[in-house]
Design a protein around this motif. Sequence first.
Motif, PDB file in Angstrom:
ATOM      1  N   PRO A 175      42.586  32.388  38.747  1.00  0.00           N
ATOM      2  CA  PRO A 175      42.459  32.001  40.164  1.00  0.00           C
ATOM      3  C   PRO A 175      42.883  33.137  41.095  1.00  0.00           C
ATOM      4  CG  PRO A 175      43.600  30.297  38.894  1.00  0.00           C
ATOM      5  CD  PRO A 175      43.505  31.500  38.015  1.00  0.00           C
ATOM      6  N   ALA A 176      42.101  33.359  42.133  1.00  0.00           N
ATOM      7  CA  ALA A 176      42.422  34.423  43.092  1.00  0.00           C
ATOM      8  C   ALA A 176      43.709  34.126  43.851  1.00  0.00           C
ATOM      9  CB  ALA A 176      41.262  34.603  44.061  1.00  0.00           C
ATOM     10  N   GLU A 177      44.073  32.834  43.956  1.00  0.00           N
ATOM     11  CA  GLU A 177      45.286  32.484  44.688  1.00  0.00           C
ATOM     12  C   GLU A 177      46.536  33.068  44.045  1.00  0.00           C
ATOM     13  OE1 GLU A 177      43.053  30.409  43.625  1.00  0.00           O
ATOM     14  OE2 GLU A 177      42.065  29.605  45.444  1.00  0.00           O
ATOM     15  N   LEU A 178      46.496  33.258  42.716  1.00  0.00           N
ATOM     16  CA  LEU A 178      47.665  33.830  42.047  1.00  0.00           C
ATOM     17  C   LEU A 178      47.880  35.283  42.455  1.00  0.00           C
ATOM     18  CD1 LEU A 178      47.226  32.338  38.448  1.00  0.00           C
ATOM     19  CD2 LEU A 178      48.714  31.537  40.295  1.00  0.00           C
ATOM     20  N   TYR A 179      46.813  36.039  42.599  1.00  0.00           N
ATOM     21  CA  TYR A 179      46.942  37.425  43.053  1.00  0.00           C
ATOM     22  C   TYR A 179      47.426  37.469  44.506  1.00  0.00           C
ATOM     23  CZ  TYR A 179      44.429  38.952  38.877  1.00  0.00           C
ATOM     24  OH  TYR A 179      44.054  39.208  37.581  1.00  0.00           O
TER      25      TYR A 179
ATOM     26  N   GLY B 177      50.230  46.819  41.870  1.00  0.00           N
ATOM     27  CA  GLY B 177      49.153  46.661  40.898  1.00  0.00           C
ATOM     28  C   GLY B 177      49.657  46.385  39.502  1.00  0.00           C
ATOM     29  N   TRP B 178      50.671  47.157  39.051  1.00  0.00           N
ATOM     30  CA  TRP B 178      51.205  46.955  37.708  1.00  0.00           C
ATOM     31  C   TRP B 178      51.925  45.623  37.583  1.00  0.00           C
ATOM     32  CZ3 TRP B 178      50.532  48.342  32.971  1.00  0.00           C
ATOM     33  CH2 TRP B 178      51.531  48.114  32.022  1.00  0.00           C
ATOM     34  N   LYS B 179      52.679  45.251  38.614  1.00  0.00           N
ATOM     35  CA  LYS B 179      53.391  43.980  38.580  1.00  0.00           C
ATOM     36  C   LYS B 179      52.412  42.809  38.550  1.00  0.00           C
ATOM     37  CE  LYS B 179      57.392  41.811  38.674  1.00  0.00           C
ATOM     38  NZ  LYS B 179      58.379  41.975  37.597  1.00  0.00           N
ATOM     39  N   SER B 180      51.343  42.902  39.322  1.00  0.00           N
ATOM     40  CA  SER B 180      50.327  41.842  39.314  1.00  0.00           C
ATOM     41  C   SER B 180      49.661  41.735  37.938  1.00  0.00           C
ATOM     42  CB  SER B 180      49.265  42.110  40.381  1.00  0.00           C
ATOM     43  OG  SER B 180      49.836  42.095  41.674  1.00  0.00           O
ATOM     44  N   PHE B 181      49.466  42.903  37.304  1.00  0.00           N
ATOM     45  CA  PHE B 181      48.842  42.875  35.978  1.00  0.00           C
ATOM     46  C   PHE B 181      49.745  42.197  34.952  1.00  0.00           C
ATOM     47  CE2 PHE B 181      48.375  44.921  31.800  1.00  0.00           C
ATOM     48  CZ  PHE B 181      47.076  44.556  31.509  1.00  0.00           C
ATOM     49  N   THR B 182      51.040  42.537  34.971  1.00  0.00           N
ATOM     50  CA  THR B 182      51.951  41.995  33.958  1.00  0.00           C
ATOM     51  C   THR B 182      52.315  40.535  34.203  1.00  0.00           C
ATOM     52  OG1 THR B 182      53.821  42.883  35.219  1.00  0.00           O
ATOM     53  CG2 THR B 182      52.928  44.245  33.427  1.00  0.00           C
ATOM     54  N   THR B 183      52.314  40.095  35.467  1.00  0.00           N
ATOM     55  CA  THR B 183      52.735  38.724  35.768  1.00  0.00           C
ATOM     56  C   THR B 183      51.575  37.746  35.931  1.00  0.00           C
ATOM     57  OG1 THR B 183      52.822  39.248  38.137  1.00  0.00           O
ATOM     58  CG2 THR B 183      54.860  39.493  36.863  1.00  0.00           C
ATOM     59  N   VAL B 184      50.385  38.263  36.239  1.00  0.00           N
ATOM     60  CA  VAL B 184      49.244  37.370  36.478  1.00  0.00           C
ATOM     61  C   VAL B 184      48.138  37.596  35.451  1.00  0.00           C
ATOM     62  CG1 VAL B 184      47.473  36.650  38.116  1.00  0.00           C
ATOM     63  CG2 VAL B 184      49.749  37.293  38.945  1.00  0.00           C
ATOM     64  N   THR B 185      47.652  38.833  35.374  1.00  0.00           N
ATOM     65  CA  THR B 185      46.485  39.100  34.522  1.00  0.00           C
ATOM     66  C   THR B 185      46.820  38.972  33.040  1.00  0.00           C
ATOM     67  OG1 THR B 185      45.693  40.659  36.209  1.00  0.00           O
ATOM     68  CG2 THR B 185      44.649  40.742  34.042  1.00  0.00           C
TER      69      THR B 185
END
Length: 328
Positions: free
Chosen positions: A218-222, A232-240
């Motif tokens: 879901p885009a809402e998580l980003y 970018g890295w934090k979003s990758f490790t916590t969301v993606t």
Amino acid sequence: MTVQIERPPSGPVGVANKHRRGSAGAGPRGASRARGLVPYLLLLPACAVTVLLLGWPLVKDVLLSFQNLNMAQLIQRVTEWNGIDNYTQVLTGADFWRVTLRSILFTAVNVVVIMVIGTLVGLLLARLGKRMRFTLMIGLVLAWAMPVVAASTVYQWLFAQRFGVVNWVLAKLGWESMADYSWTSSQMSTFFVVTLLIVWMSIPFVAINLYAATTTIPAELYEAAALDGAGGWKSFTTVTLPFLRPFLYATTFLEIIWVFKAFVQVFTINGGGPDRLTEILPVYAYIEGVGNQHYGMGAAIAVLTILIMLGLTAYYLRIVLKQEEDEL
């Protein structure tokens, strides 16, 4: 006033009514039971074909592994049972364990490279625009759809000693010593070509699979992660990554199986050479069984190969399940 109580008819009409009431009561249960059998009936043809095409050859291979079957026995049409002699000869020899270790290392290197590059390409697909994504996916699908023998032949041409494109390009770039280099003359260079071929053919599956997985996030998580100040890295490790983890596990499992049994690529490039230094277990089983006409021993090596592959996949699945339990 006299009240008359009507008694149910006791003749054939009464029996018919009773049967009708019983049928009405049993109807829903019978229909529900029939609906429950439908999935199994639909799976029955696929299971029958699987048993016929895979189960029966496996049984024949196991039976063949307990026989002394060479060209003499084939000509005379004689069946000689030798018990576990084939397994004893294989397991007590140094060649089998050397090839087994080589196969495991070969699989590990290929799977790591495939998963790393394939994941990066999959994430790149998620970031590209529609036109560039469509163009890249067309290239990936074409590479994935190419038959294995055709792809191996193309790589033989690319890395040919005299007229290969790779040697010509390297010589033009200043490495004149590579103009007549034989890529299949040593163990490491042969494995380099085979690994390049396997990685090239396997990346599309991983990339497309992981790109499809990114579309479910879901885009809402980003947006929430960006509001919290995540880069970018934090979003990758916590969301993606949490969303991609199940797909990574499943894809890695499939790649382990596919690379471990990569017979065609290894055999087509150099036949397990030079000096049988690039043989992996499937090639080793073929050369011992068909090449040297020791069919019983080749069958025993094939059975042991299946058991080793099952052990590797079971060990990997155990690690995955343990990690999932720790996360819960």
